[in-house]
Design an enzyme around this catalytic site. Structure first.
Site, PDB file in Angstrom:
ATOM      1  N   CYS A   1      47.733  34.312  28.262  1.00 35.77           N
ATOM      2  CA  CYS A   1      46.683  34.787  29.172  1.00 35.77           C
ATOM      3  C   CYS A   1      45.667  33.699  29.450  1.00 35.77           C
ATOM      4  CB  CYS A   1      45.985  35.997  28.611  1.00 35.77           C
ATOM      5  SG  CYS A   1      44.575  36.466  29.608  1.00 35.77           S
TER       6      CYS A   1
ATOM      7  N   GLU B   1      34.489  49.187  51.556  1.00 37.28           N
ATOM      8  CA  GLU B   1      34.285  50.392  52.368  1.00 37.28           C
ATOM      9  C   GLU B   1      35.367  50.532  53.439  1.00 37.28           C
ATOM     10  OE1 GLU B   1      30.837  50.668  54.979  1.00 37.28           O
ATOM     11  OE2 GLU B   1      30.754  48.499  55.165  1.00 37.28           O
TER      12      GLU B   1
ATOM     13  N   HIS C   1      27.906  50.473  52.252  1.00 34.99           N
ATOM     14  CA  HIS C   1      27.696  49.561  53.361  1.00 34.99           C
ATOM     15  C   HIS C   1      26.700  48.487  52.977  1.00 34.99           C
ATOM     16  CE1 HIS C   1      28.004  48.491  57.519  1.00 34.99           C
ATOM     17  NE2 HIS C   1      26.710  48.560  57.682  1.00 34.99           N
TER      18      HIS C   1
ATOM     19  N   TYR D   1      53.666  34.232  41.880  1.00 35.77           N
ATOM     20  CA  TYR D   1      52.211  34.239  42.039  1.00 35.77           C
ATOM     21  C   TYR D   1      51.601  33.040  41.350  1.00 35.77           C
ATOM     22  CZ  TYR D   1      51.180  36.234  37.369  1.00 35.77           C
ATOM     23  OH  TYR D   1      51.043  36.435  36.030  1.00 35.77           O
TER      24      TYR D   1
ATOM     25  N   GLU E   1      49.065  30.677  43.287  1.00 36.29           N
ATOM     26  CA  GLU E   1      47.706  30.528  42.751  1.00 36.29           C
ATOM     27  C   GLU E   1      47.390  29.056  42.490  1.00 36.29           C
ATOM     28  OE1 GLU E   1      46.983  34.852  40.509  1.00 36.29           O
ATOM     29  OE2 GLU E   1      47.247  33.054  39.290  1.00 36.29           O
TER      30      GLU E   1
ATOM     31  N   LYS F   1      41.880  31.658  36.877  1.00 30.78           N
ATOM     32  CA  LYS F   1      40.794  32.372  37.559  1.00 30.78           C
ATOM     33  C   LYS F   1      39.549  31.489  37.608  1.00 30.78           C
ATOM     34  CE  LYS F   1      38.540  35.954  39.347  1.00 30.78           C
ATOM     35  NZ  LYS F   1      37.883  37.075  38.714  1.00 30.78           N
TER      36      LYS F   1
ATOM     37  N   CYS G   1      43.052  33.596  32.355  1.00 27.43           N
ATOM     38  CA  CYS G   1      41.649  33.236  32.521  1.00 27.43           C
ATOM     39  C   CYS G   1      41.470  31.879  33.192  1.00 27.43           C
ATOM     40  CB  CYS G   1      40.962  33.205  31.173  1.00 27.43           C
ATOM     41  SG  CYS G   1      40.942  34.800  30.376  1.00 27.43           S
TER      42      CYS G   1
END
Lengths: 531, 636
Positions: free
Chosen positions: A97, A511, A506, A237, A241, A105, A102
């Site tokens: 991980c 939304e 909003h 992915y 990435e 990211k 991490c």
């Protein structure tokens, strides 16, 4: 298959009521020894230790399982050993991980910050485009990871979990031999054993020069110097990435994809992801396969590839070649046959049932090493914790592997939960599936006039009222944050109509999910206009 | 219905009943009663069909009376109309097979369960008493005389989010619609175009200025992430406001375009009622025109309140002025602790200005107070100064200029202490007042709350005058949020003109405060939940969390906070959701959807997190407040 509370098979039957106590374990071993199971290493050898639970692999799943079991009063040991990558990269406790979770990211965040620096002048900040220092970033990220590794060790200690930095292999169904870096052997026995060794990046060993000159995601984030001009091979992915963040850091980056990107993901979304990358500076070579990597005088690498449609050969020069063509489960050195644990001969992964039990009832496998499981950190963690709870009789709940949300941290993030459009159509038939969709423009994109042509949402529903939601796909900033809550709604059995009754917040991107009104079937323009 | 809201005319017990039970979490009072025998047995489709037939009947006739032959009140009403010489279309519910179903459907349309139920020219007058009262007040005659040839089917007063959505939807449904919108300039002379508060002086510019401030933070972070720039980064207020104003201009333009495309008549004039069904529209030059319509929607919203102290209108600005201020406000005093106050203070500080917030009592009244204090603390960390328990009493100008220099005298709310401060700009954000005073509402009898100036409506957004409706911030007791107004407006138009029945659901509306650290919430605050369900019946799960992006940036690891409030007596259902952290807006939306679908703690536990995000923290909440366990953060 066995239930989690079932006693170990055969000889241990009489110890059923004592299962989970260490004396029982010792008794069990004595029985084994007396019956002459043929394990010579046994006997009163120094270093043999006995546990309620032994976890092989100190990644997310293994650690979660170990900590939970210890919390519930079990005597637990974890063995973990990081085999250095072919390039010699190794790291501490914590598993994959940190290296494919991490860290990317954080690197992705660094790339996003680059975008924000470009936006900033439009918002009034007097900043010119800045160069990027790989060394500063790598240093910061590695420090963070080291603190995580350390944190994991401390947590194990706090919970009285014994940690061995040894490489494990099975001796028999209850015993594992651990070999330390210095060659010292330790025998560890346990009532229950959990295999959580995960996977490692695959090398295309049939390609000349691949192993010698290529690196993988295991190495990329530990490089002290910038990788420079990079060729990323693969369509997973991880590949996208890595390519995305390298581009974002200002590096000349090419991705070579053999067939389709992000296989198993929704293909419309996948092509929007690559379209966005292509539009933002990543060079994408579709339908190509590498044939050879050679080192040029100097340090550069020359890669030869073939265009699979035209059969034409082509070549390019790169500073770094990164393989991201998939991952191999870490089972080879475990001596699984000694314990009788079955694997899928094609994938090499360990076959498990709904209880996570392998072909040997008291041996379990969780995380990336288990066959048919999503390769995701939180999945492994939850599976590990639930397993520990079942083993100690706290629950009988099984891990639910359906509707697992996930996010691909490409420059434009892609988050999804549930079925892809293809899968929904395959399962329910096109006439029973309704897809609502929208192209939207994040408010923050307006001022710097960023291109939003790939910001897209689609909700895959059953067509019959109340239109149960089968899948949700979101492409845009903060996709992970957006998808998480909706994943819960979908888990609750949300219908399209229910979601549309949710009032929006909003102005956010999320939304737009609650405002999806245009169905694909209607053929109307799904571009959101106005406020 | 007219019945429920003729407050002035009828000291009705029913009014009290309905109001009392109309708090968001409980079902409307009328639903609390058991359905009439035989009613409500129809399938969804059959009910919808019946509803359509009834609406057809009502639409198609001048007077429709739903009656029962043995009912003395029905008889009186029939006699009244016959004495007026008016032909009526009468449906005797005890004489038709599906009478009970009709009565049930009627009650859904009108909120009135009893007979008689009288409609005149498509307006529901009500039962016997209301019909007679309408007769006495002259309303009934007016309704009867009504020339069906009004200028418009619908006139919407106010071109903000709610009004525009209602107008456009009505136009899509084939109606002739007019929008009257006129922005009275602020005391400082600021005015703007079509679109209302949200687009011009609300959500849109504030989120963009918030984004500008976040980018400032990102610039600081980015050095830690390896981006190298040596120059001192300065912020240009003018560049930012020009960019934002140009975006707003394009939005305002696209609103006008959308109205034109849908053939809605837009008039840039101030609308005010002069008599029933008639408004006077006055434009910038003072030219007047009169328009009539069958139905009206009031969507005039609110404007910032002033303090009423010496110097406030002359020297202070409000959010109406801030976003288009042609110069950088400099050192700023923000007066108030509303979300507007904290948002403005937050982004001004984020842009590098010295900011002080003067707070009379609590921060973010009405929000969860633990969260509110955490929002305040996170702003303090950013350098915002808070002056608690003080109110300004005078503002003097020391120096003219852009910005000038102002002296503010404030006094303590607790003692006699007074303090003085000198600022370049004073921004008032102490609340907002409804624009209901100069609409001529008294001329047609629309009730306005004396205390709040807001318009009370029933659950169909109908005011005390049956053909006049209201949506958005002018409503009493409803959330003041753009998406709520948009939804309410759209659904209202569909009910009025589209034969639909769906009402706006004001329960579990999520909202986000865009302070530098965003705060998102949905459902109950801890205080309110305790009041409603008693604290001992609640499980409050909470944790601090450290966003991954903050680690390398070296930002504080125990600032972001997540909390859910669960009702033990209802399966640990999540009744309150609170998050303080980056992207709280994006996080909260999905959770709000999940709460609509009946989210429980168990489901949170069963759901797999997305790693590494902030939202995933909600799938691993373990520590209850009651346990008192440590919630500070460590590893991954």
């Amino acid at each position: 298959m066995a239930t989690p509370h079932a006693p170990p098979p055969s000889s241990a039957a009489k110890q059923t009521e004592l299962v989970w106590s260490s004396p029982a374990c010792r008794q069990l071993i004595r029985n084994h020894s007396l019956r002459g199971t043929g394990v010579l290493a046994w006997g009163p050898a120094a270093g043999r230790q006995c546990y309620d639970l032994l976890v092989i692999g100190g990644g997310s799943g293994g650690l979660a399982c170990a900590k939970e079991a210890a919390q519930l009063g079990k005597k637990v040991a974890v063995v973990d050993y990081v085999e250095p990558s072919p390039r010699g990269t190794r790291w501490g406790l914590g598993g994959t991980c940190v290296s494919v979770g991490c860290i990317p990211k954080l690197m992705h965040q660094a790339a996003l910050l680059g975008g924000m620096i470009r936006d900033a002048p439009h918002y009034g900040w007097g900043v010119a485009q800045a160069p990027h220092s790989w060394a500063t970033l790598a240093d910061a990220v590695q420090n963070h990871v080291k603190s995580l590794n350390w944190g994991h060790r401390v947590q194990l200690q706090d919970r009285k979990v014994k940690y061995f930095n040894v490489k494990a292999s099975f001796v028999d169904t209850h015993t594992v031999c651990g070999v330390s870096k210095g060659g010292e052997e330790t025998l560890l026995s346990a009532e229950h054993i959990v295999i959580a060794t995960g996977g490692r990046p695959r090398y295309p060993t049939h390609i000349e020069g691949a192993l010698e000159y290529g690196i993988t995601s295991d190495d990329l984030f530990w490089l002290k110097e910038s990788p420079g001009k990079t060729l990323v091979v693969g369509a997973s992915y991880v590949a996208l990435e890595c390519a995305g963040l390298l581009t974002g850091l200002g590096l000349d980056t090419t991705v070579m994809i053999r067939s389709v990107p992000l296989r198993a993901f929704d293909q419309q979304m996948a092509s929007l992801v690559t379209e966005h990358m292509a539009g933002h500076g990543t060079r994408i070579l579709r339908g190509c396969a590498p044939e050879k990597v050679e080192k040029l005088p100097g340090q550069q690498l020359r890669v030869t590839w073939v265009d699979l449609t035209s059969d034409r050969k082509d070549a390019g020069t790169f500073d770094t070649v990164l393989w991201a063509i998939g991952r191999v489960p870490e089972t080879a050195s475990l001596n699984l046959e000694k314990a009788g644990v079955h694997t899928n001969p094609v994938t090499g992964k360990i076959l498990v049932d709904a209880q996570e039990a392998t072909s040997v009832p008291h041996i379990y496998a969780i995380g990336d090493v288990a066959e048919g499981r999503p390769e995701l950190t939180p999945t492994a963690i939850m599976a590990g914790r639930l397993l520990a709870q079942r083993l100690s009789g706290r629950t009988s709940d099984l891990m639910d592997y359906s509707s697992v949300p996930t996010t691909v941290f490409t420059p434009l993030e892609y988050g999804c939960v549930g079925l892809s459009e293809e899968a929904a159509v395959a399962r329910h038939g096109e006439e029973h599936v309704e897809v609502y969709h929208a192209f939207y423009k994040p408010l923050e994109f307006t001022v710097p006039q960023r291109d939003a042509s790939q910001c897209y949402i689609k909700m895959v529903c059953l067509r019959e009222p109340p239109q149960l939601v089968l899948g949700l796909h979101f492409l845009g900033p903060n996709a992970g944050e957006v998808i998480q809550g909706f994943a819960l709604g979908i888990k609750c059995g949300a219908s399209y109509q229910q979601l549309m009754r949710t009032v929006g917040i909003h102005p956010t991107c999320a939304e737009e999910v609650a405002k999806l009104r245009i169905s694909k079937r209607s053929g109307l323009d799904p571009t959101v206009t106005g406020c | 219905s007219i019945g429920k809201h003729q407050e002035g005319l009828v000291p009705s017990r029913r009014l009290g009943n309905v109001r009392g039970a109309a708090g968001p979490p409980s079902p409307p009072g009328r639903r609390a009663r058991p359905p009439a025998p035989g009613a409500g047995r129809l399938s969804g489709a059959a009910r919808e069909e019946l509803r359509r037939r009834l609406l057809g009947l009502i639409e198609g006739h001048r007077v429709v009376i739903f009656s029962k032959t043995y009912c003395p009140h029905s008889t009186r009403v029939k006699e009244l109309f016959s004495s007026l010489g008016v032909d009526c279309n009468i449906l005797e519910l005890d004489q038709v097979d599906e009478g009970a179903s009709v009565q049930e459907a009627l009650s859904e349309i009108t909120s009135q369960r009893t007979v008689p139920s009288v409609f005149v020219n498509r307006v529901h007058v009500g039962g016997c008493d209301h019909t007679f009262q309408a007769h006495q007040s002259g309303l009934l005659q007016q309704l009867l005389q009504q020339d069906p040839a009004y200028d418009y089917d619908l006139i919407v007063i106010g071109g903000g989010s709610g009004g525009l959505s209602c107008a456009q939807e009505a136009a899509v449904l084939g109606r002739k619609v007019m929008v009257l919108d006129f922005v009275v300039p602020s005391p400082r002379g600021t005015a703007w175009g079509l679109g209302g508060t949200c687009v011009n002086v609300g959500c849109i510019p504030k989120k963009l200025m918030h984004q500008a401030a976040l980018l400032g933070q990102a610039l600081t972070d980015s050095r830690k992430f390896g981006w190298e720039y040596s120059q001192q980064v300065r912020h240009s207020w003018a560049t930012m406001t020009e960019a934002i104003q140009s975006h707003i201009g394009s939005l305002s333009w696209s609103h006008r375009l959308a109205l034109r495309e849908k053939a809605v008549t837009y008039v840039n004039s101030y609308g005010e009622f002069v008599e029933h069904h008639k408004v006077k529209a006055t434009n910038e030059k003072g030219q007047e025109a009169l328009y009539t319509a069958a139905k009206f929607v009031i969507a005039t919203g609110e404007r910032p309140r002033y303090l009423g102290i010496p110097g406030d209108r002359e020297y202070c600005v409000t959010s109406d002025d801030l976003f288009s201020l042609p110069y950088c406000p400099g050192e700023t005093l923000v007066v108030g602790a509303s979300y507007v106050a904290l948002e403005c203070a937050g982004f001004l500080a984020g842009l590098g200005l010295e900011v002080t917030v003067m707070v009379r009592s609590v921060l973010l009244r009405g929000f969860d107070q633990e969260m509110a204090e955490k929002v305040g603390a996170s702003m303090q960390q950013l350098g915002v100064r808070f002056l608690r328990k003080f109110v300004p009493v005078e503002v003097q100008q020391l120096e003219r200029g852009l910005p000038g220099r102002l002296k503010v005298v404030a006094k303590s709310t607790e003692g006699t202490e007074t303090i003085e401060g000198i600022y370049n700009t004073v921004l008032l954000a102490i609340g907002r007042d409804s624009c209901t005073k100069k609409l001529g509402l008294e001329k047609i009898g629309v009730n306005v709350s004396e205390k709040t100036g807001k318009i009370p409506v029933n659950d169909e957004e109908q005011t005390s005058v049956p053909y006049v409706y209201a949506v958005g911030d002018v409503l009493e007791g409803k959330p003041q949020l753009t998406p709520v107004a948009v939804q309410a407006g759209k659904l209202l138009a569909r009910r009025l003109f589209g034969g639909r029945s769906e009402k706006c659901d004001y329960v579990n509306v999520p909202t986000v405060v865009f302070t530098p650290l965003e705060y998102g919430c949905c459902g109950y605050s801890e205080e309110k939940a305790g009041e409603v369900y008693q604290a001992e019946n609640l499980n409050v799960y909470h944790t601090l969390f450290w966003p991954l992006e903050w680690t390398v940036a070296g930002r504080d690891n125990n600032t972001c906070y997540a909390k859910i409030i669960c009702n033990k007596l209802d399966n640990d259902r999540v009744i309150g959701f609170h998050v303080l952290g980056p992207n709280a807006g994006e996080i909260t939306q999905g959770f709000a959807a999940a709460m609509k679908c009946g989210l429980t703690k168990q489901l949170l536990d069963d759901t797999i997190g997305i790693h590494p995000t902030c939202g995933e923290v909600f799938t691993t909440l373990e520590i209850t407040k009651a346990s008192g366990l440590d919630i500070t953060q460590k590893g991954c």
